[in-house]
Enzyme design. Structure first.
Site, PDB file in Angstrom:
ATOM      1  N   LEU A 124      11.326  40.973  26.558  1.00  0.00           N
ATOM      2  CA  LEU A 124      12.265  40.052  27.206  1.00  0.00           C
ATOM      3  C   LEU A 124      11.725  38.629  27.247  1.00  0.00           C
ATOM      4  O   LEU A 124      12.409  37.681  26.876  1.00  0.00           O
ATOM      5  CB  LEU A 124      12.577  40.542  28.620  1.00  0.00           C
ATOM      6  CG  LEU A 124      13.463  39.648  29.495  1.00  0.00           C
ATOM      7  CD1 LEU A 124      14.855  39.493  28.883  1.00  0.00           C
ATOM      8  CD2 LEU A 124      13.572  40.209  30.912  1.00  0.00           C
ATOM      9  N   GLU A 126      10.083  35.001  26.765  1.00  0.00           N
ATOM     10  CA  GLU A 126       9.965  34.066  25.653  1.00  0.00           C
ATOM     11  C   GLU A 126       9.225  32.809  26.107  1.00  0.00           C
ATOM     12  O   GLU A 126       9.018  32.614  27.317  1.00  0.00           O
ATOM     13  CB  GLU A 126      11.352  33.671  25.143  1.00  0.00           C
ATOM     14  CG  GLU A 126      12.174  34.821  24.606  1.00  0.00           C
ATOM     15  CD  GLU A 126      13.519  34.358  24.068  1.00  0.00           C
ATOM     16  OE1 GLU A 126      13.787  33.135  24.114  1.00  0.00           O
ATOM     17  OE2 GLU A 126      14.288  35.218  23.601  1.00  0.00           O
ATOM     18  N   PRO A 127       8.839  31.938  25.169  1.00  0.00           N
ATOM     19  CA  PRO A 127       8.188  30.688  25.580  1.00  0.00           C
ATOM     20  C   PRO A 127       8.999  29.888  26.583  1.00  0.00           C
ATOM     21  O   PRO A 127       8.442  29.277  27.492  1.00  0.00           O
ATOM     22  CB  PRO A 127       8.040  29.928  24.248  1.00  0.00           C
ATOM     23  CG  PRO A 127       7.921  31.007  23.221  1.00  0.00           C
ATOM     24  CD  PRO A 127       8.831  32.108  23.700  1.00  0.00           C
ATOM     25  N   GLY A 130      10.959  32.820  31.064  1.00  0.00           N
ATOM     26  CA  GLY A 130      10.076  33.692  31.822  1.00  0.00           C
ATOM     27  C   GLY A 130      10.756  34.029  33.132  1.00  0.00           C
ATOM     28  O   GLY A 130      11.545  34.967  33.221  1.00  0.00           O
ATOM     29  N   THR A 157       3.560  43.492  26.928  1.00  0.00           N
ATOM     30  CA  THR A 157       2.587  44.574  27.039  1.00  0.00           C
ATOM     31  C   THR A 157       2.832  45.607  25.949  1.00  0.00           C
ATOM     32  O   THR A 157       3.964  46.025  25.710  1.00  0.00           O
ATOM     33  CB  THR A 157       2.679  45.244  28.420  1.00  0.00           C
ATOM     34  OG1 THR A 157       2.422  44.264  29.433  1.00  0.00           O
ATOM     35  CG2 THR A 157       1.666  46.373  28.556  1.00  0.00           C
ATOM     36  N   GLY A 340     -20.551  40.175  48.784  1.00  0.00           N
ATOM     37  CA  GLY A 340     -21.374  38.974  48.757  1.00  0.00           C
ATOM     38  C   GLY A 340     -21.635  38.532  47.324  1.00  0.00           C
ATOM     39  O   GLY A 340     -20.757  38.628  46.455  1.00  0.00           O
ATOM     40  N   GLU A 364       6.689  40.944  36.023  1.00  0.00           N
ATOM     41  CA  GLU A 364       7.851  41.521  36.709  1.00  0.00           C
ATOM     42  C   GLU A 364       8.404  40.560  37.774  1.00  0.00           C
ATOM     43  O   GLU A 364       8.941  40.973  38.796  1.00  0.00           O
ATOM     44  CB  GLU A 364       7.515  42.869  37.371  1.00  0.00           C
ATOM     45  CG  GLU A 364       6.636  43.810  36.589  1.00  0.00           C
ATOM     46  CD  GLU A 364       7.247  44.233  35.264  1.00  0.00           C
ATOM     47  OE1 GLU A 364       8.414  43.911  35.019  1.00  0.00           O
ATOM     48  OE2 GLU A 364       6.545  44.858  34.468  1.00  0.00           O
TER      49      GLU A 364
END
Length: 401
Positions: A124, A126-127, A130, A157, A340, A364
């Site tokens: 889904l 794209e540049p 989003g 993914t 730490g 998502e």
């Protein structure tokens, strides 16, 4: 909805042993090599991990939303790359097909996804699309009995290894909104579809993420998801609503693991002649983390049950995703604090998980987008909010008392 508690507990115990005995010992190797050993992927196939949410009619386990949430909380207690390998098939990579695919499409692909013979990817982003998903520029032009797709996807993914892509493209150039978007099921090897190599990432190494390129990619009309143009965005939202519950469950597992690591460190590490677990400000970090985990778990399970009842969970699924991902980030930060200086040294579980869980707040839907969605739906008075008010409306007897 949990249909058989005994059967589910047996399944959860089996997966927990797989995570502890087989996956956790490989975490450092996977992070270093940026790849999962094929042997562990074969074990995932043998355990049926690729088909959890796929209906039994197509070879899957047919888990309910609540059952899947319980499974996700267990299988995510190792590095997220392990679950991501099968997660596309049992989540976002198959959900649109399950929800809206034709019977022929389901019979062709779901058994292969359920067995792990095929890996799915949800293409889904794209540049320029989003958070604003309807701004996608990928096009699909009808040409007789075919569509020709052009465009590109990023941050996908499993793109470098997937065999089946659910690709979203604009089929109606005159409709710039959601109604102009359609979804296509495209197999690797289709001329015009190529993928990049995997990105080198800050965390979740071993989970290949990359780009999908479409250059005059010609597919038959039978590849159109559901056989009807203009319904792609609706299919995407159906998949994402469930996936947001899944992802929220997947944030609880790492948080549980991080809390366990905190407890070990606090009991073993001594300062001023005493274990640091004796100090109240360290106890505060532990208490806050445990409280956060319980709150996220309760929200996820209640939302999963509501979805299983057939209720509209658009807003509460968004709440789940936002709260659980932010919670996991807080717990990871506290774990580094308890460790730490040791928490900043590479090659320990806390350092790896700190890097891994950062991504949860981005995909998502970013945290900021979910805050906007929740506000918009609340102001609109969506069903989720109405049910919430009804649930807390005092009865006449309570008012009288």
């Amino acid at each position: 909805m949990i249909r058989d508690a005994g059967k589910l507990n047996t399944l959860l115990s089996q997966f927990y042993r797989f995570v502890v005995d087989e996956c956790i010992p490989l975490e450092a190797q996977v992070d270093r090599d940026d790849a999962l050993p094929e042997a562990i992927v074969e074990r995932m196939r043998a355990l049926g991990l690729f088909g959890h949410s796929i209906p039994t009619a197509y070879g899957g386990a047919g888990l309910t939303t609540e059952e899947l949430a319980c499974v996700n909380m267990v299988v995510s207690q190792c590095g997220p790359a392990f679950r991501a390998r099968f997660g596309g098939n049992t989540g976002i990579g198959s959900e649109a097909l399950i929800a809206d695919g034709t019977e022929a499409q389901k019979r062709r692909y779901l058994p292969q996804l359920a067995s792990g013979a095929m890996t799915g990817a949800f293409a889904l982003t794209e540049p320029g699309a989003g958070s604003d998903a309807i701004a996608l520029a990928t096009t699909a032009v009808r040409d007789g009995e075919h569509y020709v797709l052009n465009g590109g996807k990023r941050y996908i993914t499993n793109a470098p290894i997937a065999e089946l892509f659910t690709v979203f493209a604009r089929t109606d150039p005159n409709e710039r909104g959601a109604r102009g978007i359609s979804a296509f099921l495209i197999e690797r090897g289709t001329p015009g579809l190529t993928t990049s190599s995997a990105y080198r990432m800050m965390g979740q190494r071993g989970s290949p993420v990359g780009e999908v390129h479409l250059n005059d990619c010609r597919v038959p009309t039978s590849a159109l998801l559901g056989g009807e143009p203009g319904m792609g965005f609706r299919s995407a939202m159906k998949a994402l609503n469930k996936q947001r519950i899944n992802l929220a469950g997947l944030c609880i597992g790492p948080a549980i693991r991080l809390l366990d690591e905190m407890l070990v460190r606090a009991r073993e590490r001594e300062q001023f002649g005493r274990p640091i677990a004796d100090f109240q400000l360290v106890q505060q970090l532990i208490a806050q983390s445990n409280m956060d985990i319980h709150a996220a778990r309760a929200l996820v399970l209640e939302t999963a049950r509501a979805r299983d009842r057939g209720e509209d969970v658009t807003m509460t699924a968004s709440m789940c995703k936002l709260f659980a991902t932010e919670m996991c980030g807080r717990v990871a930060d506290r774990a580094v604090q308890v460790y730490g200086g040791g928490g900043f040294i590479a090659d320990n579980a806390v350092e790896r998980l700190y890097r891994d869980v950062r991504l949860f707040r981005l995909y998502e839907g970013t945290s900021q987008i979910h805050e906007l969605n929740i506000a918009k739906l609340t102001l609109r008075g969506e069903p989720d909010d109405v049910r919430h008010r009804q649930l807390h409306q005092p009865s006449m007897q309570e008012n009288a008392s």
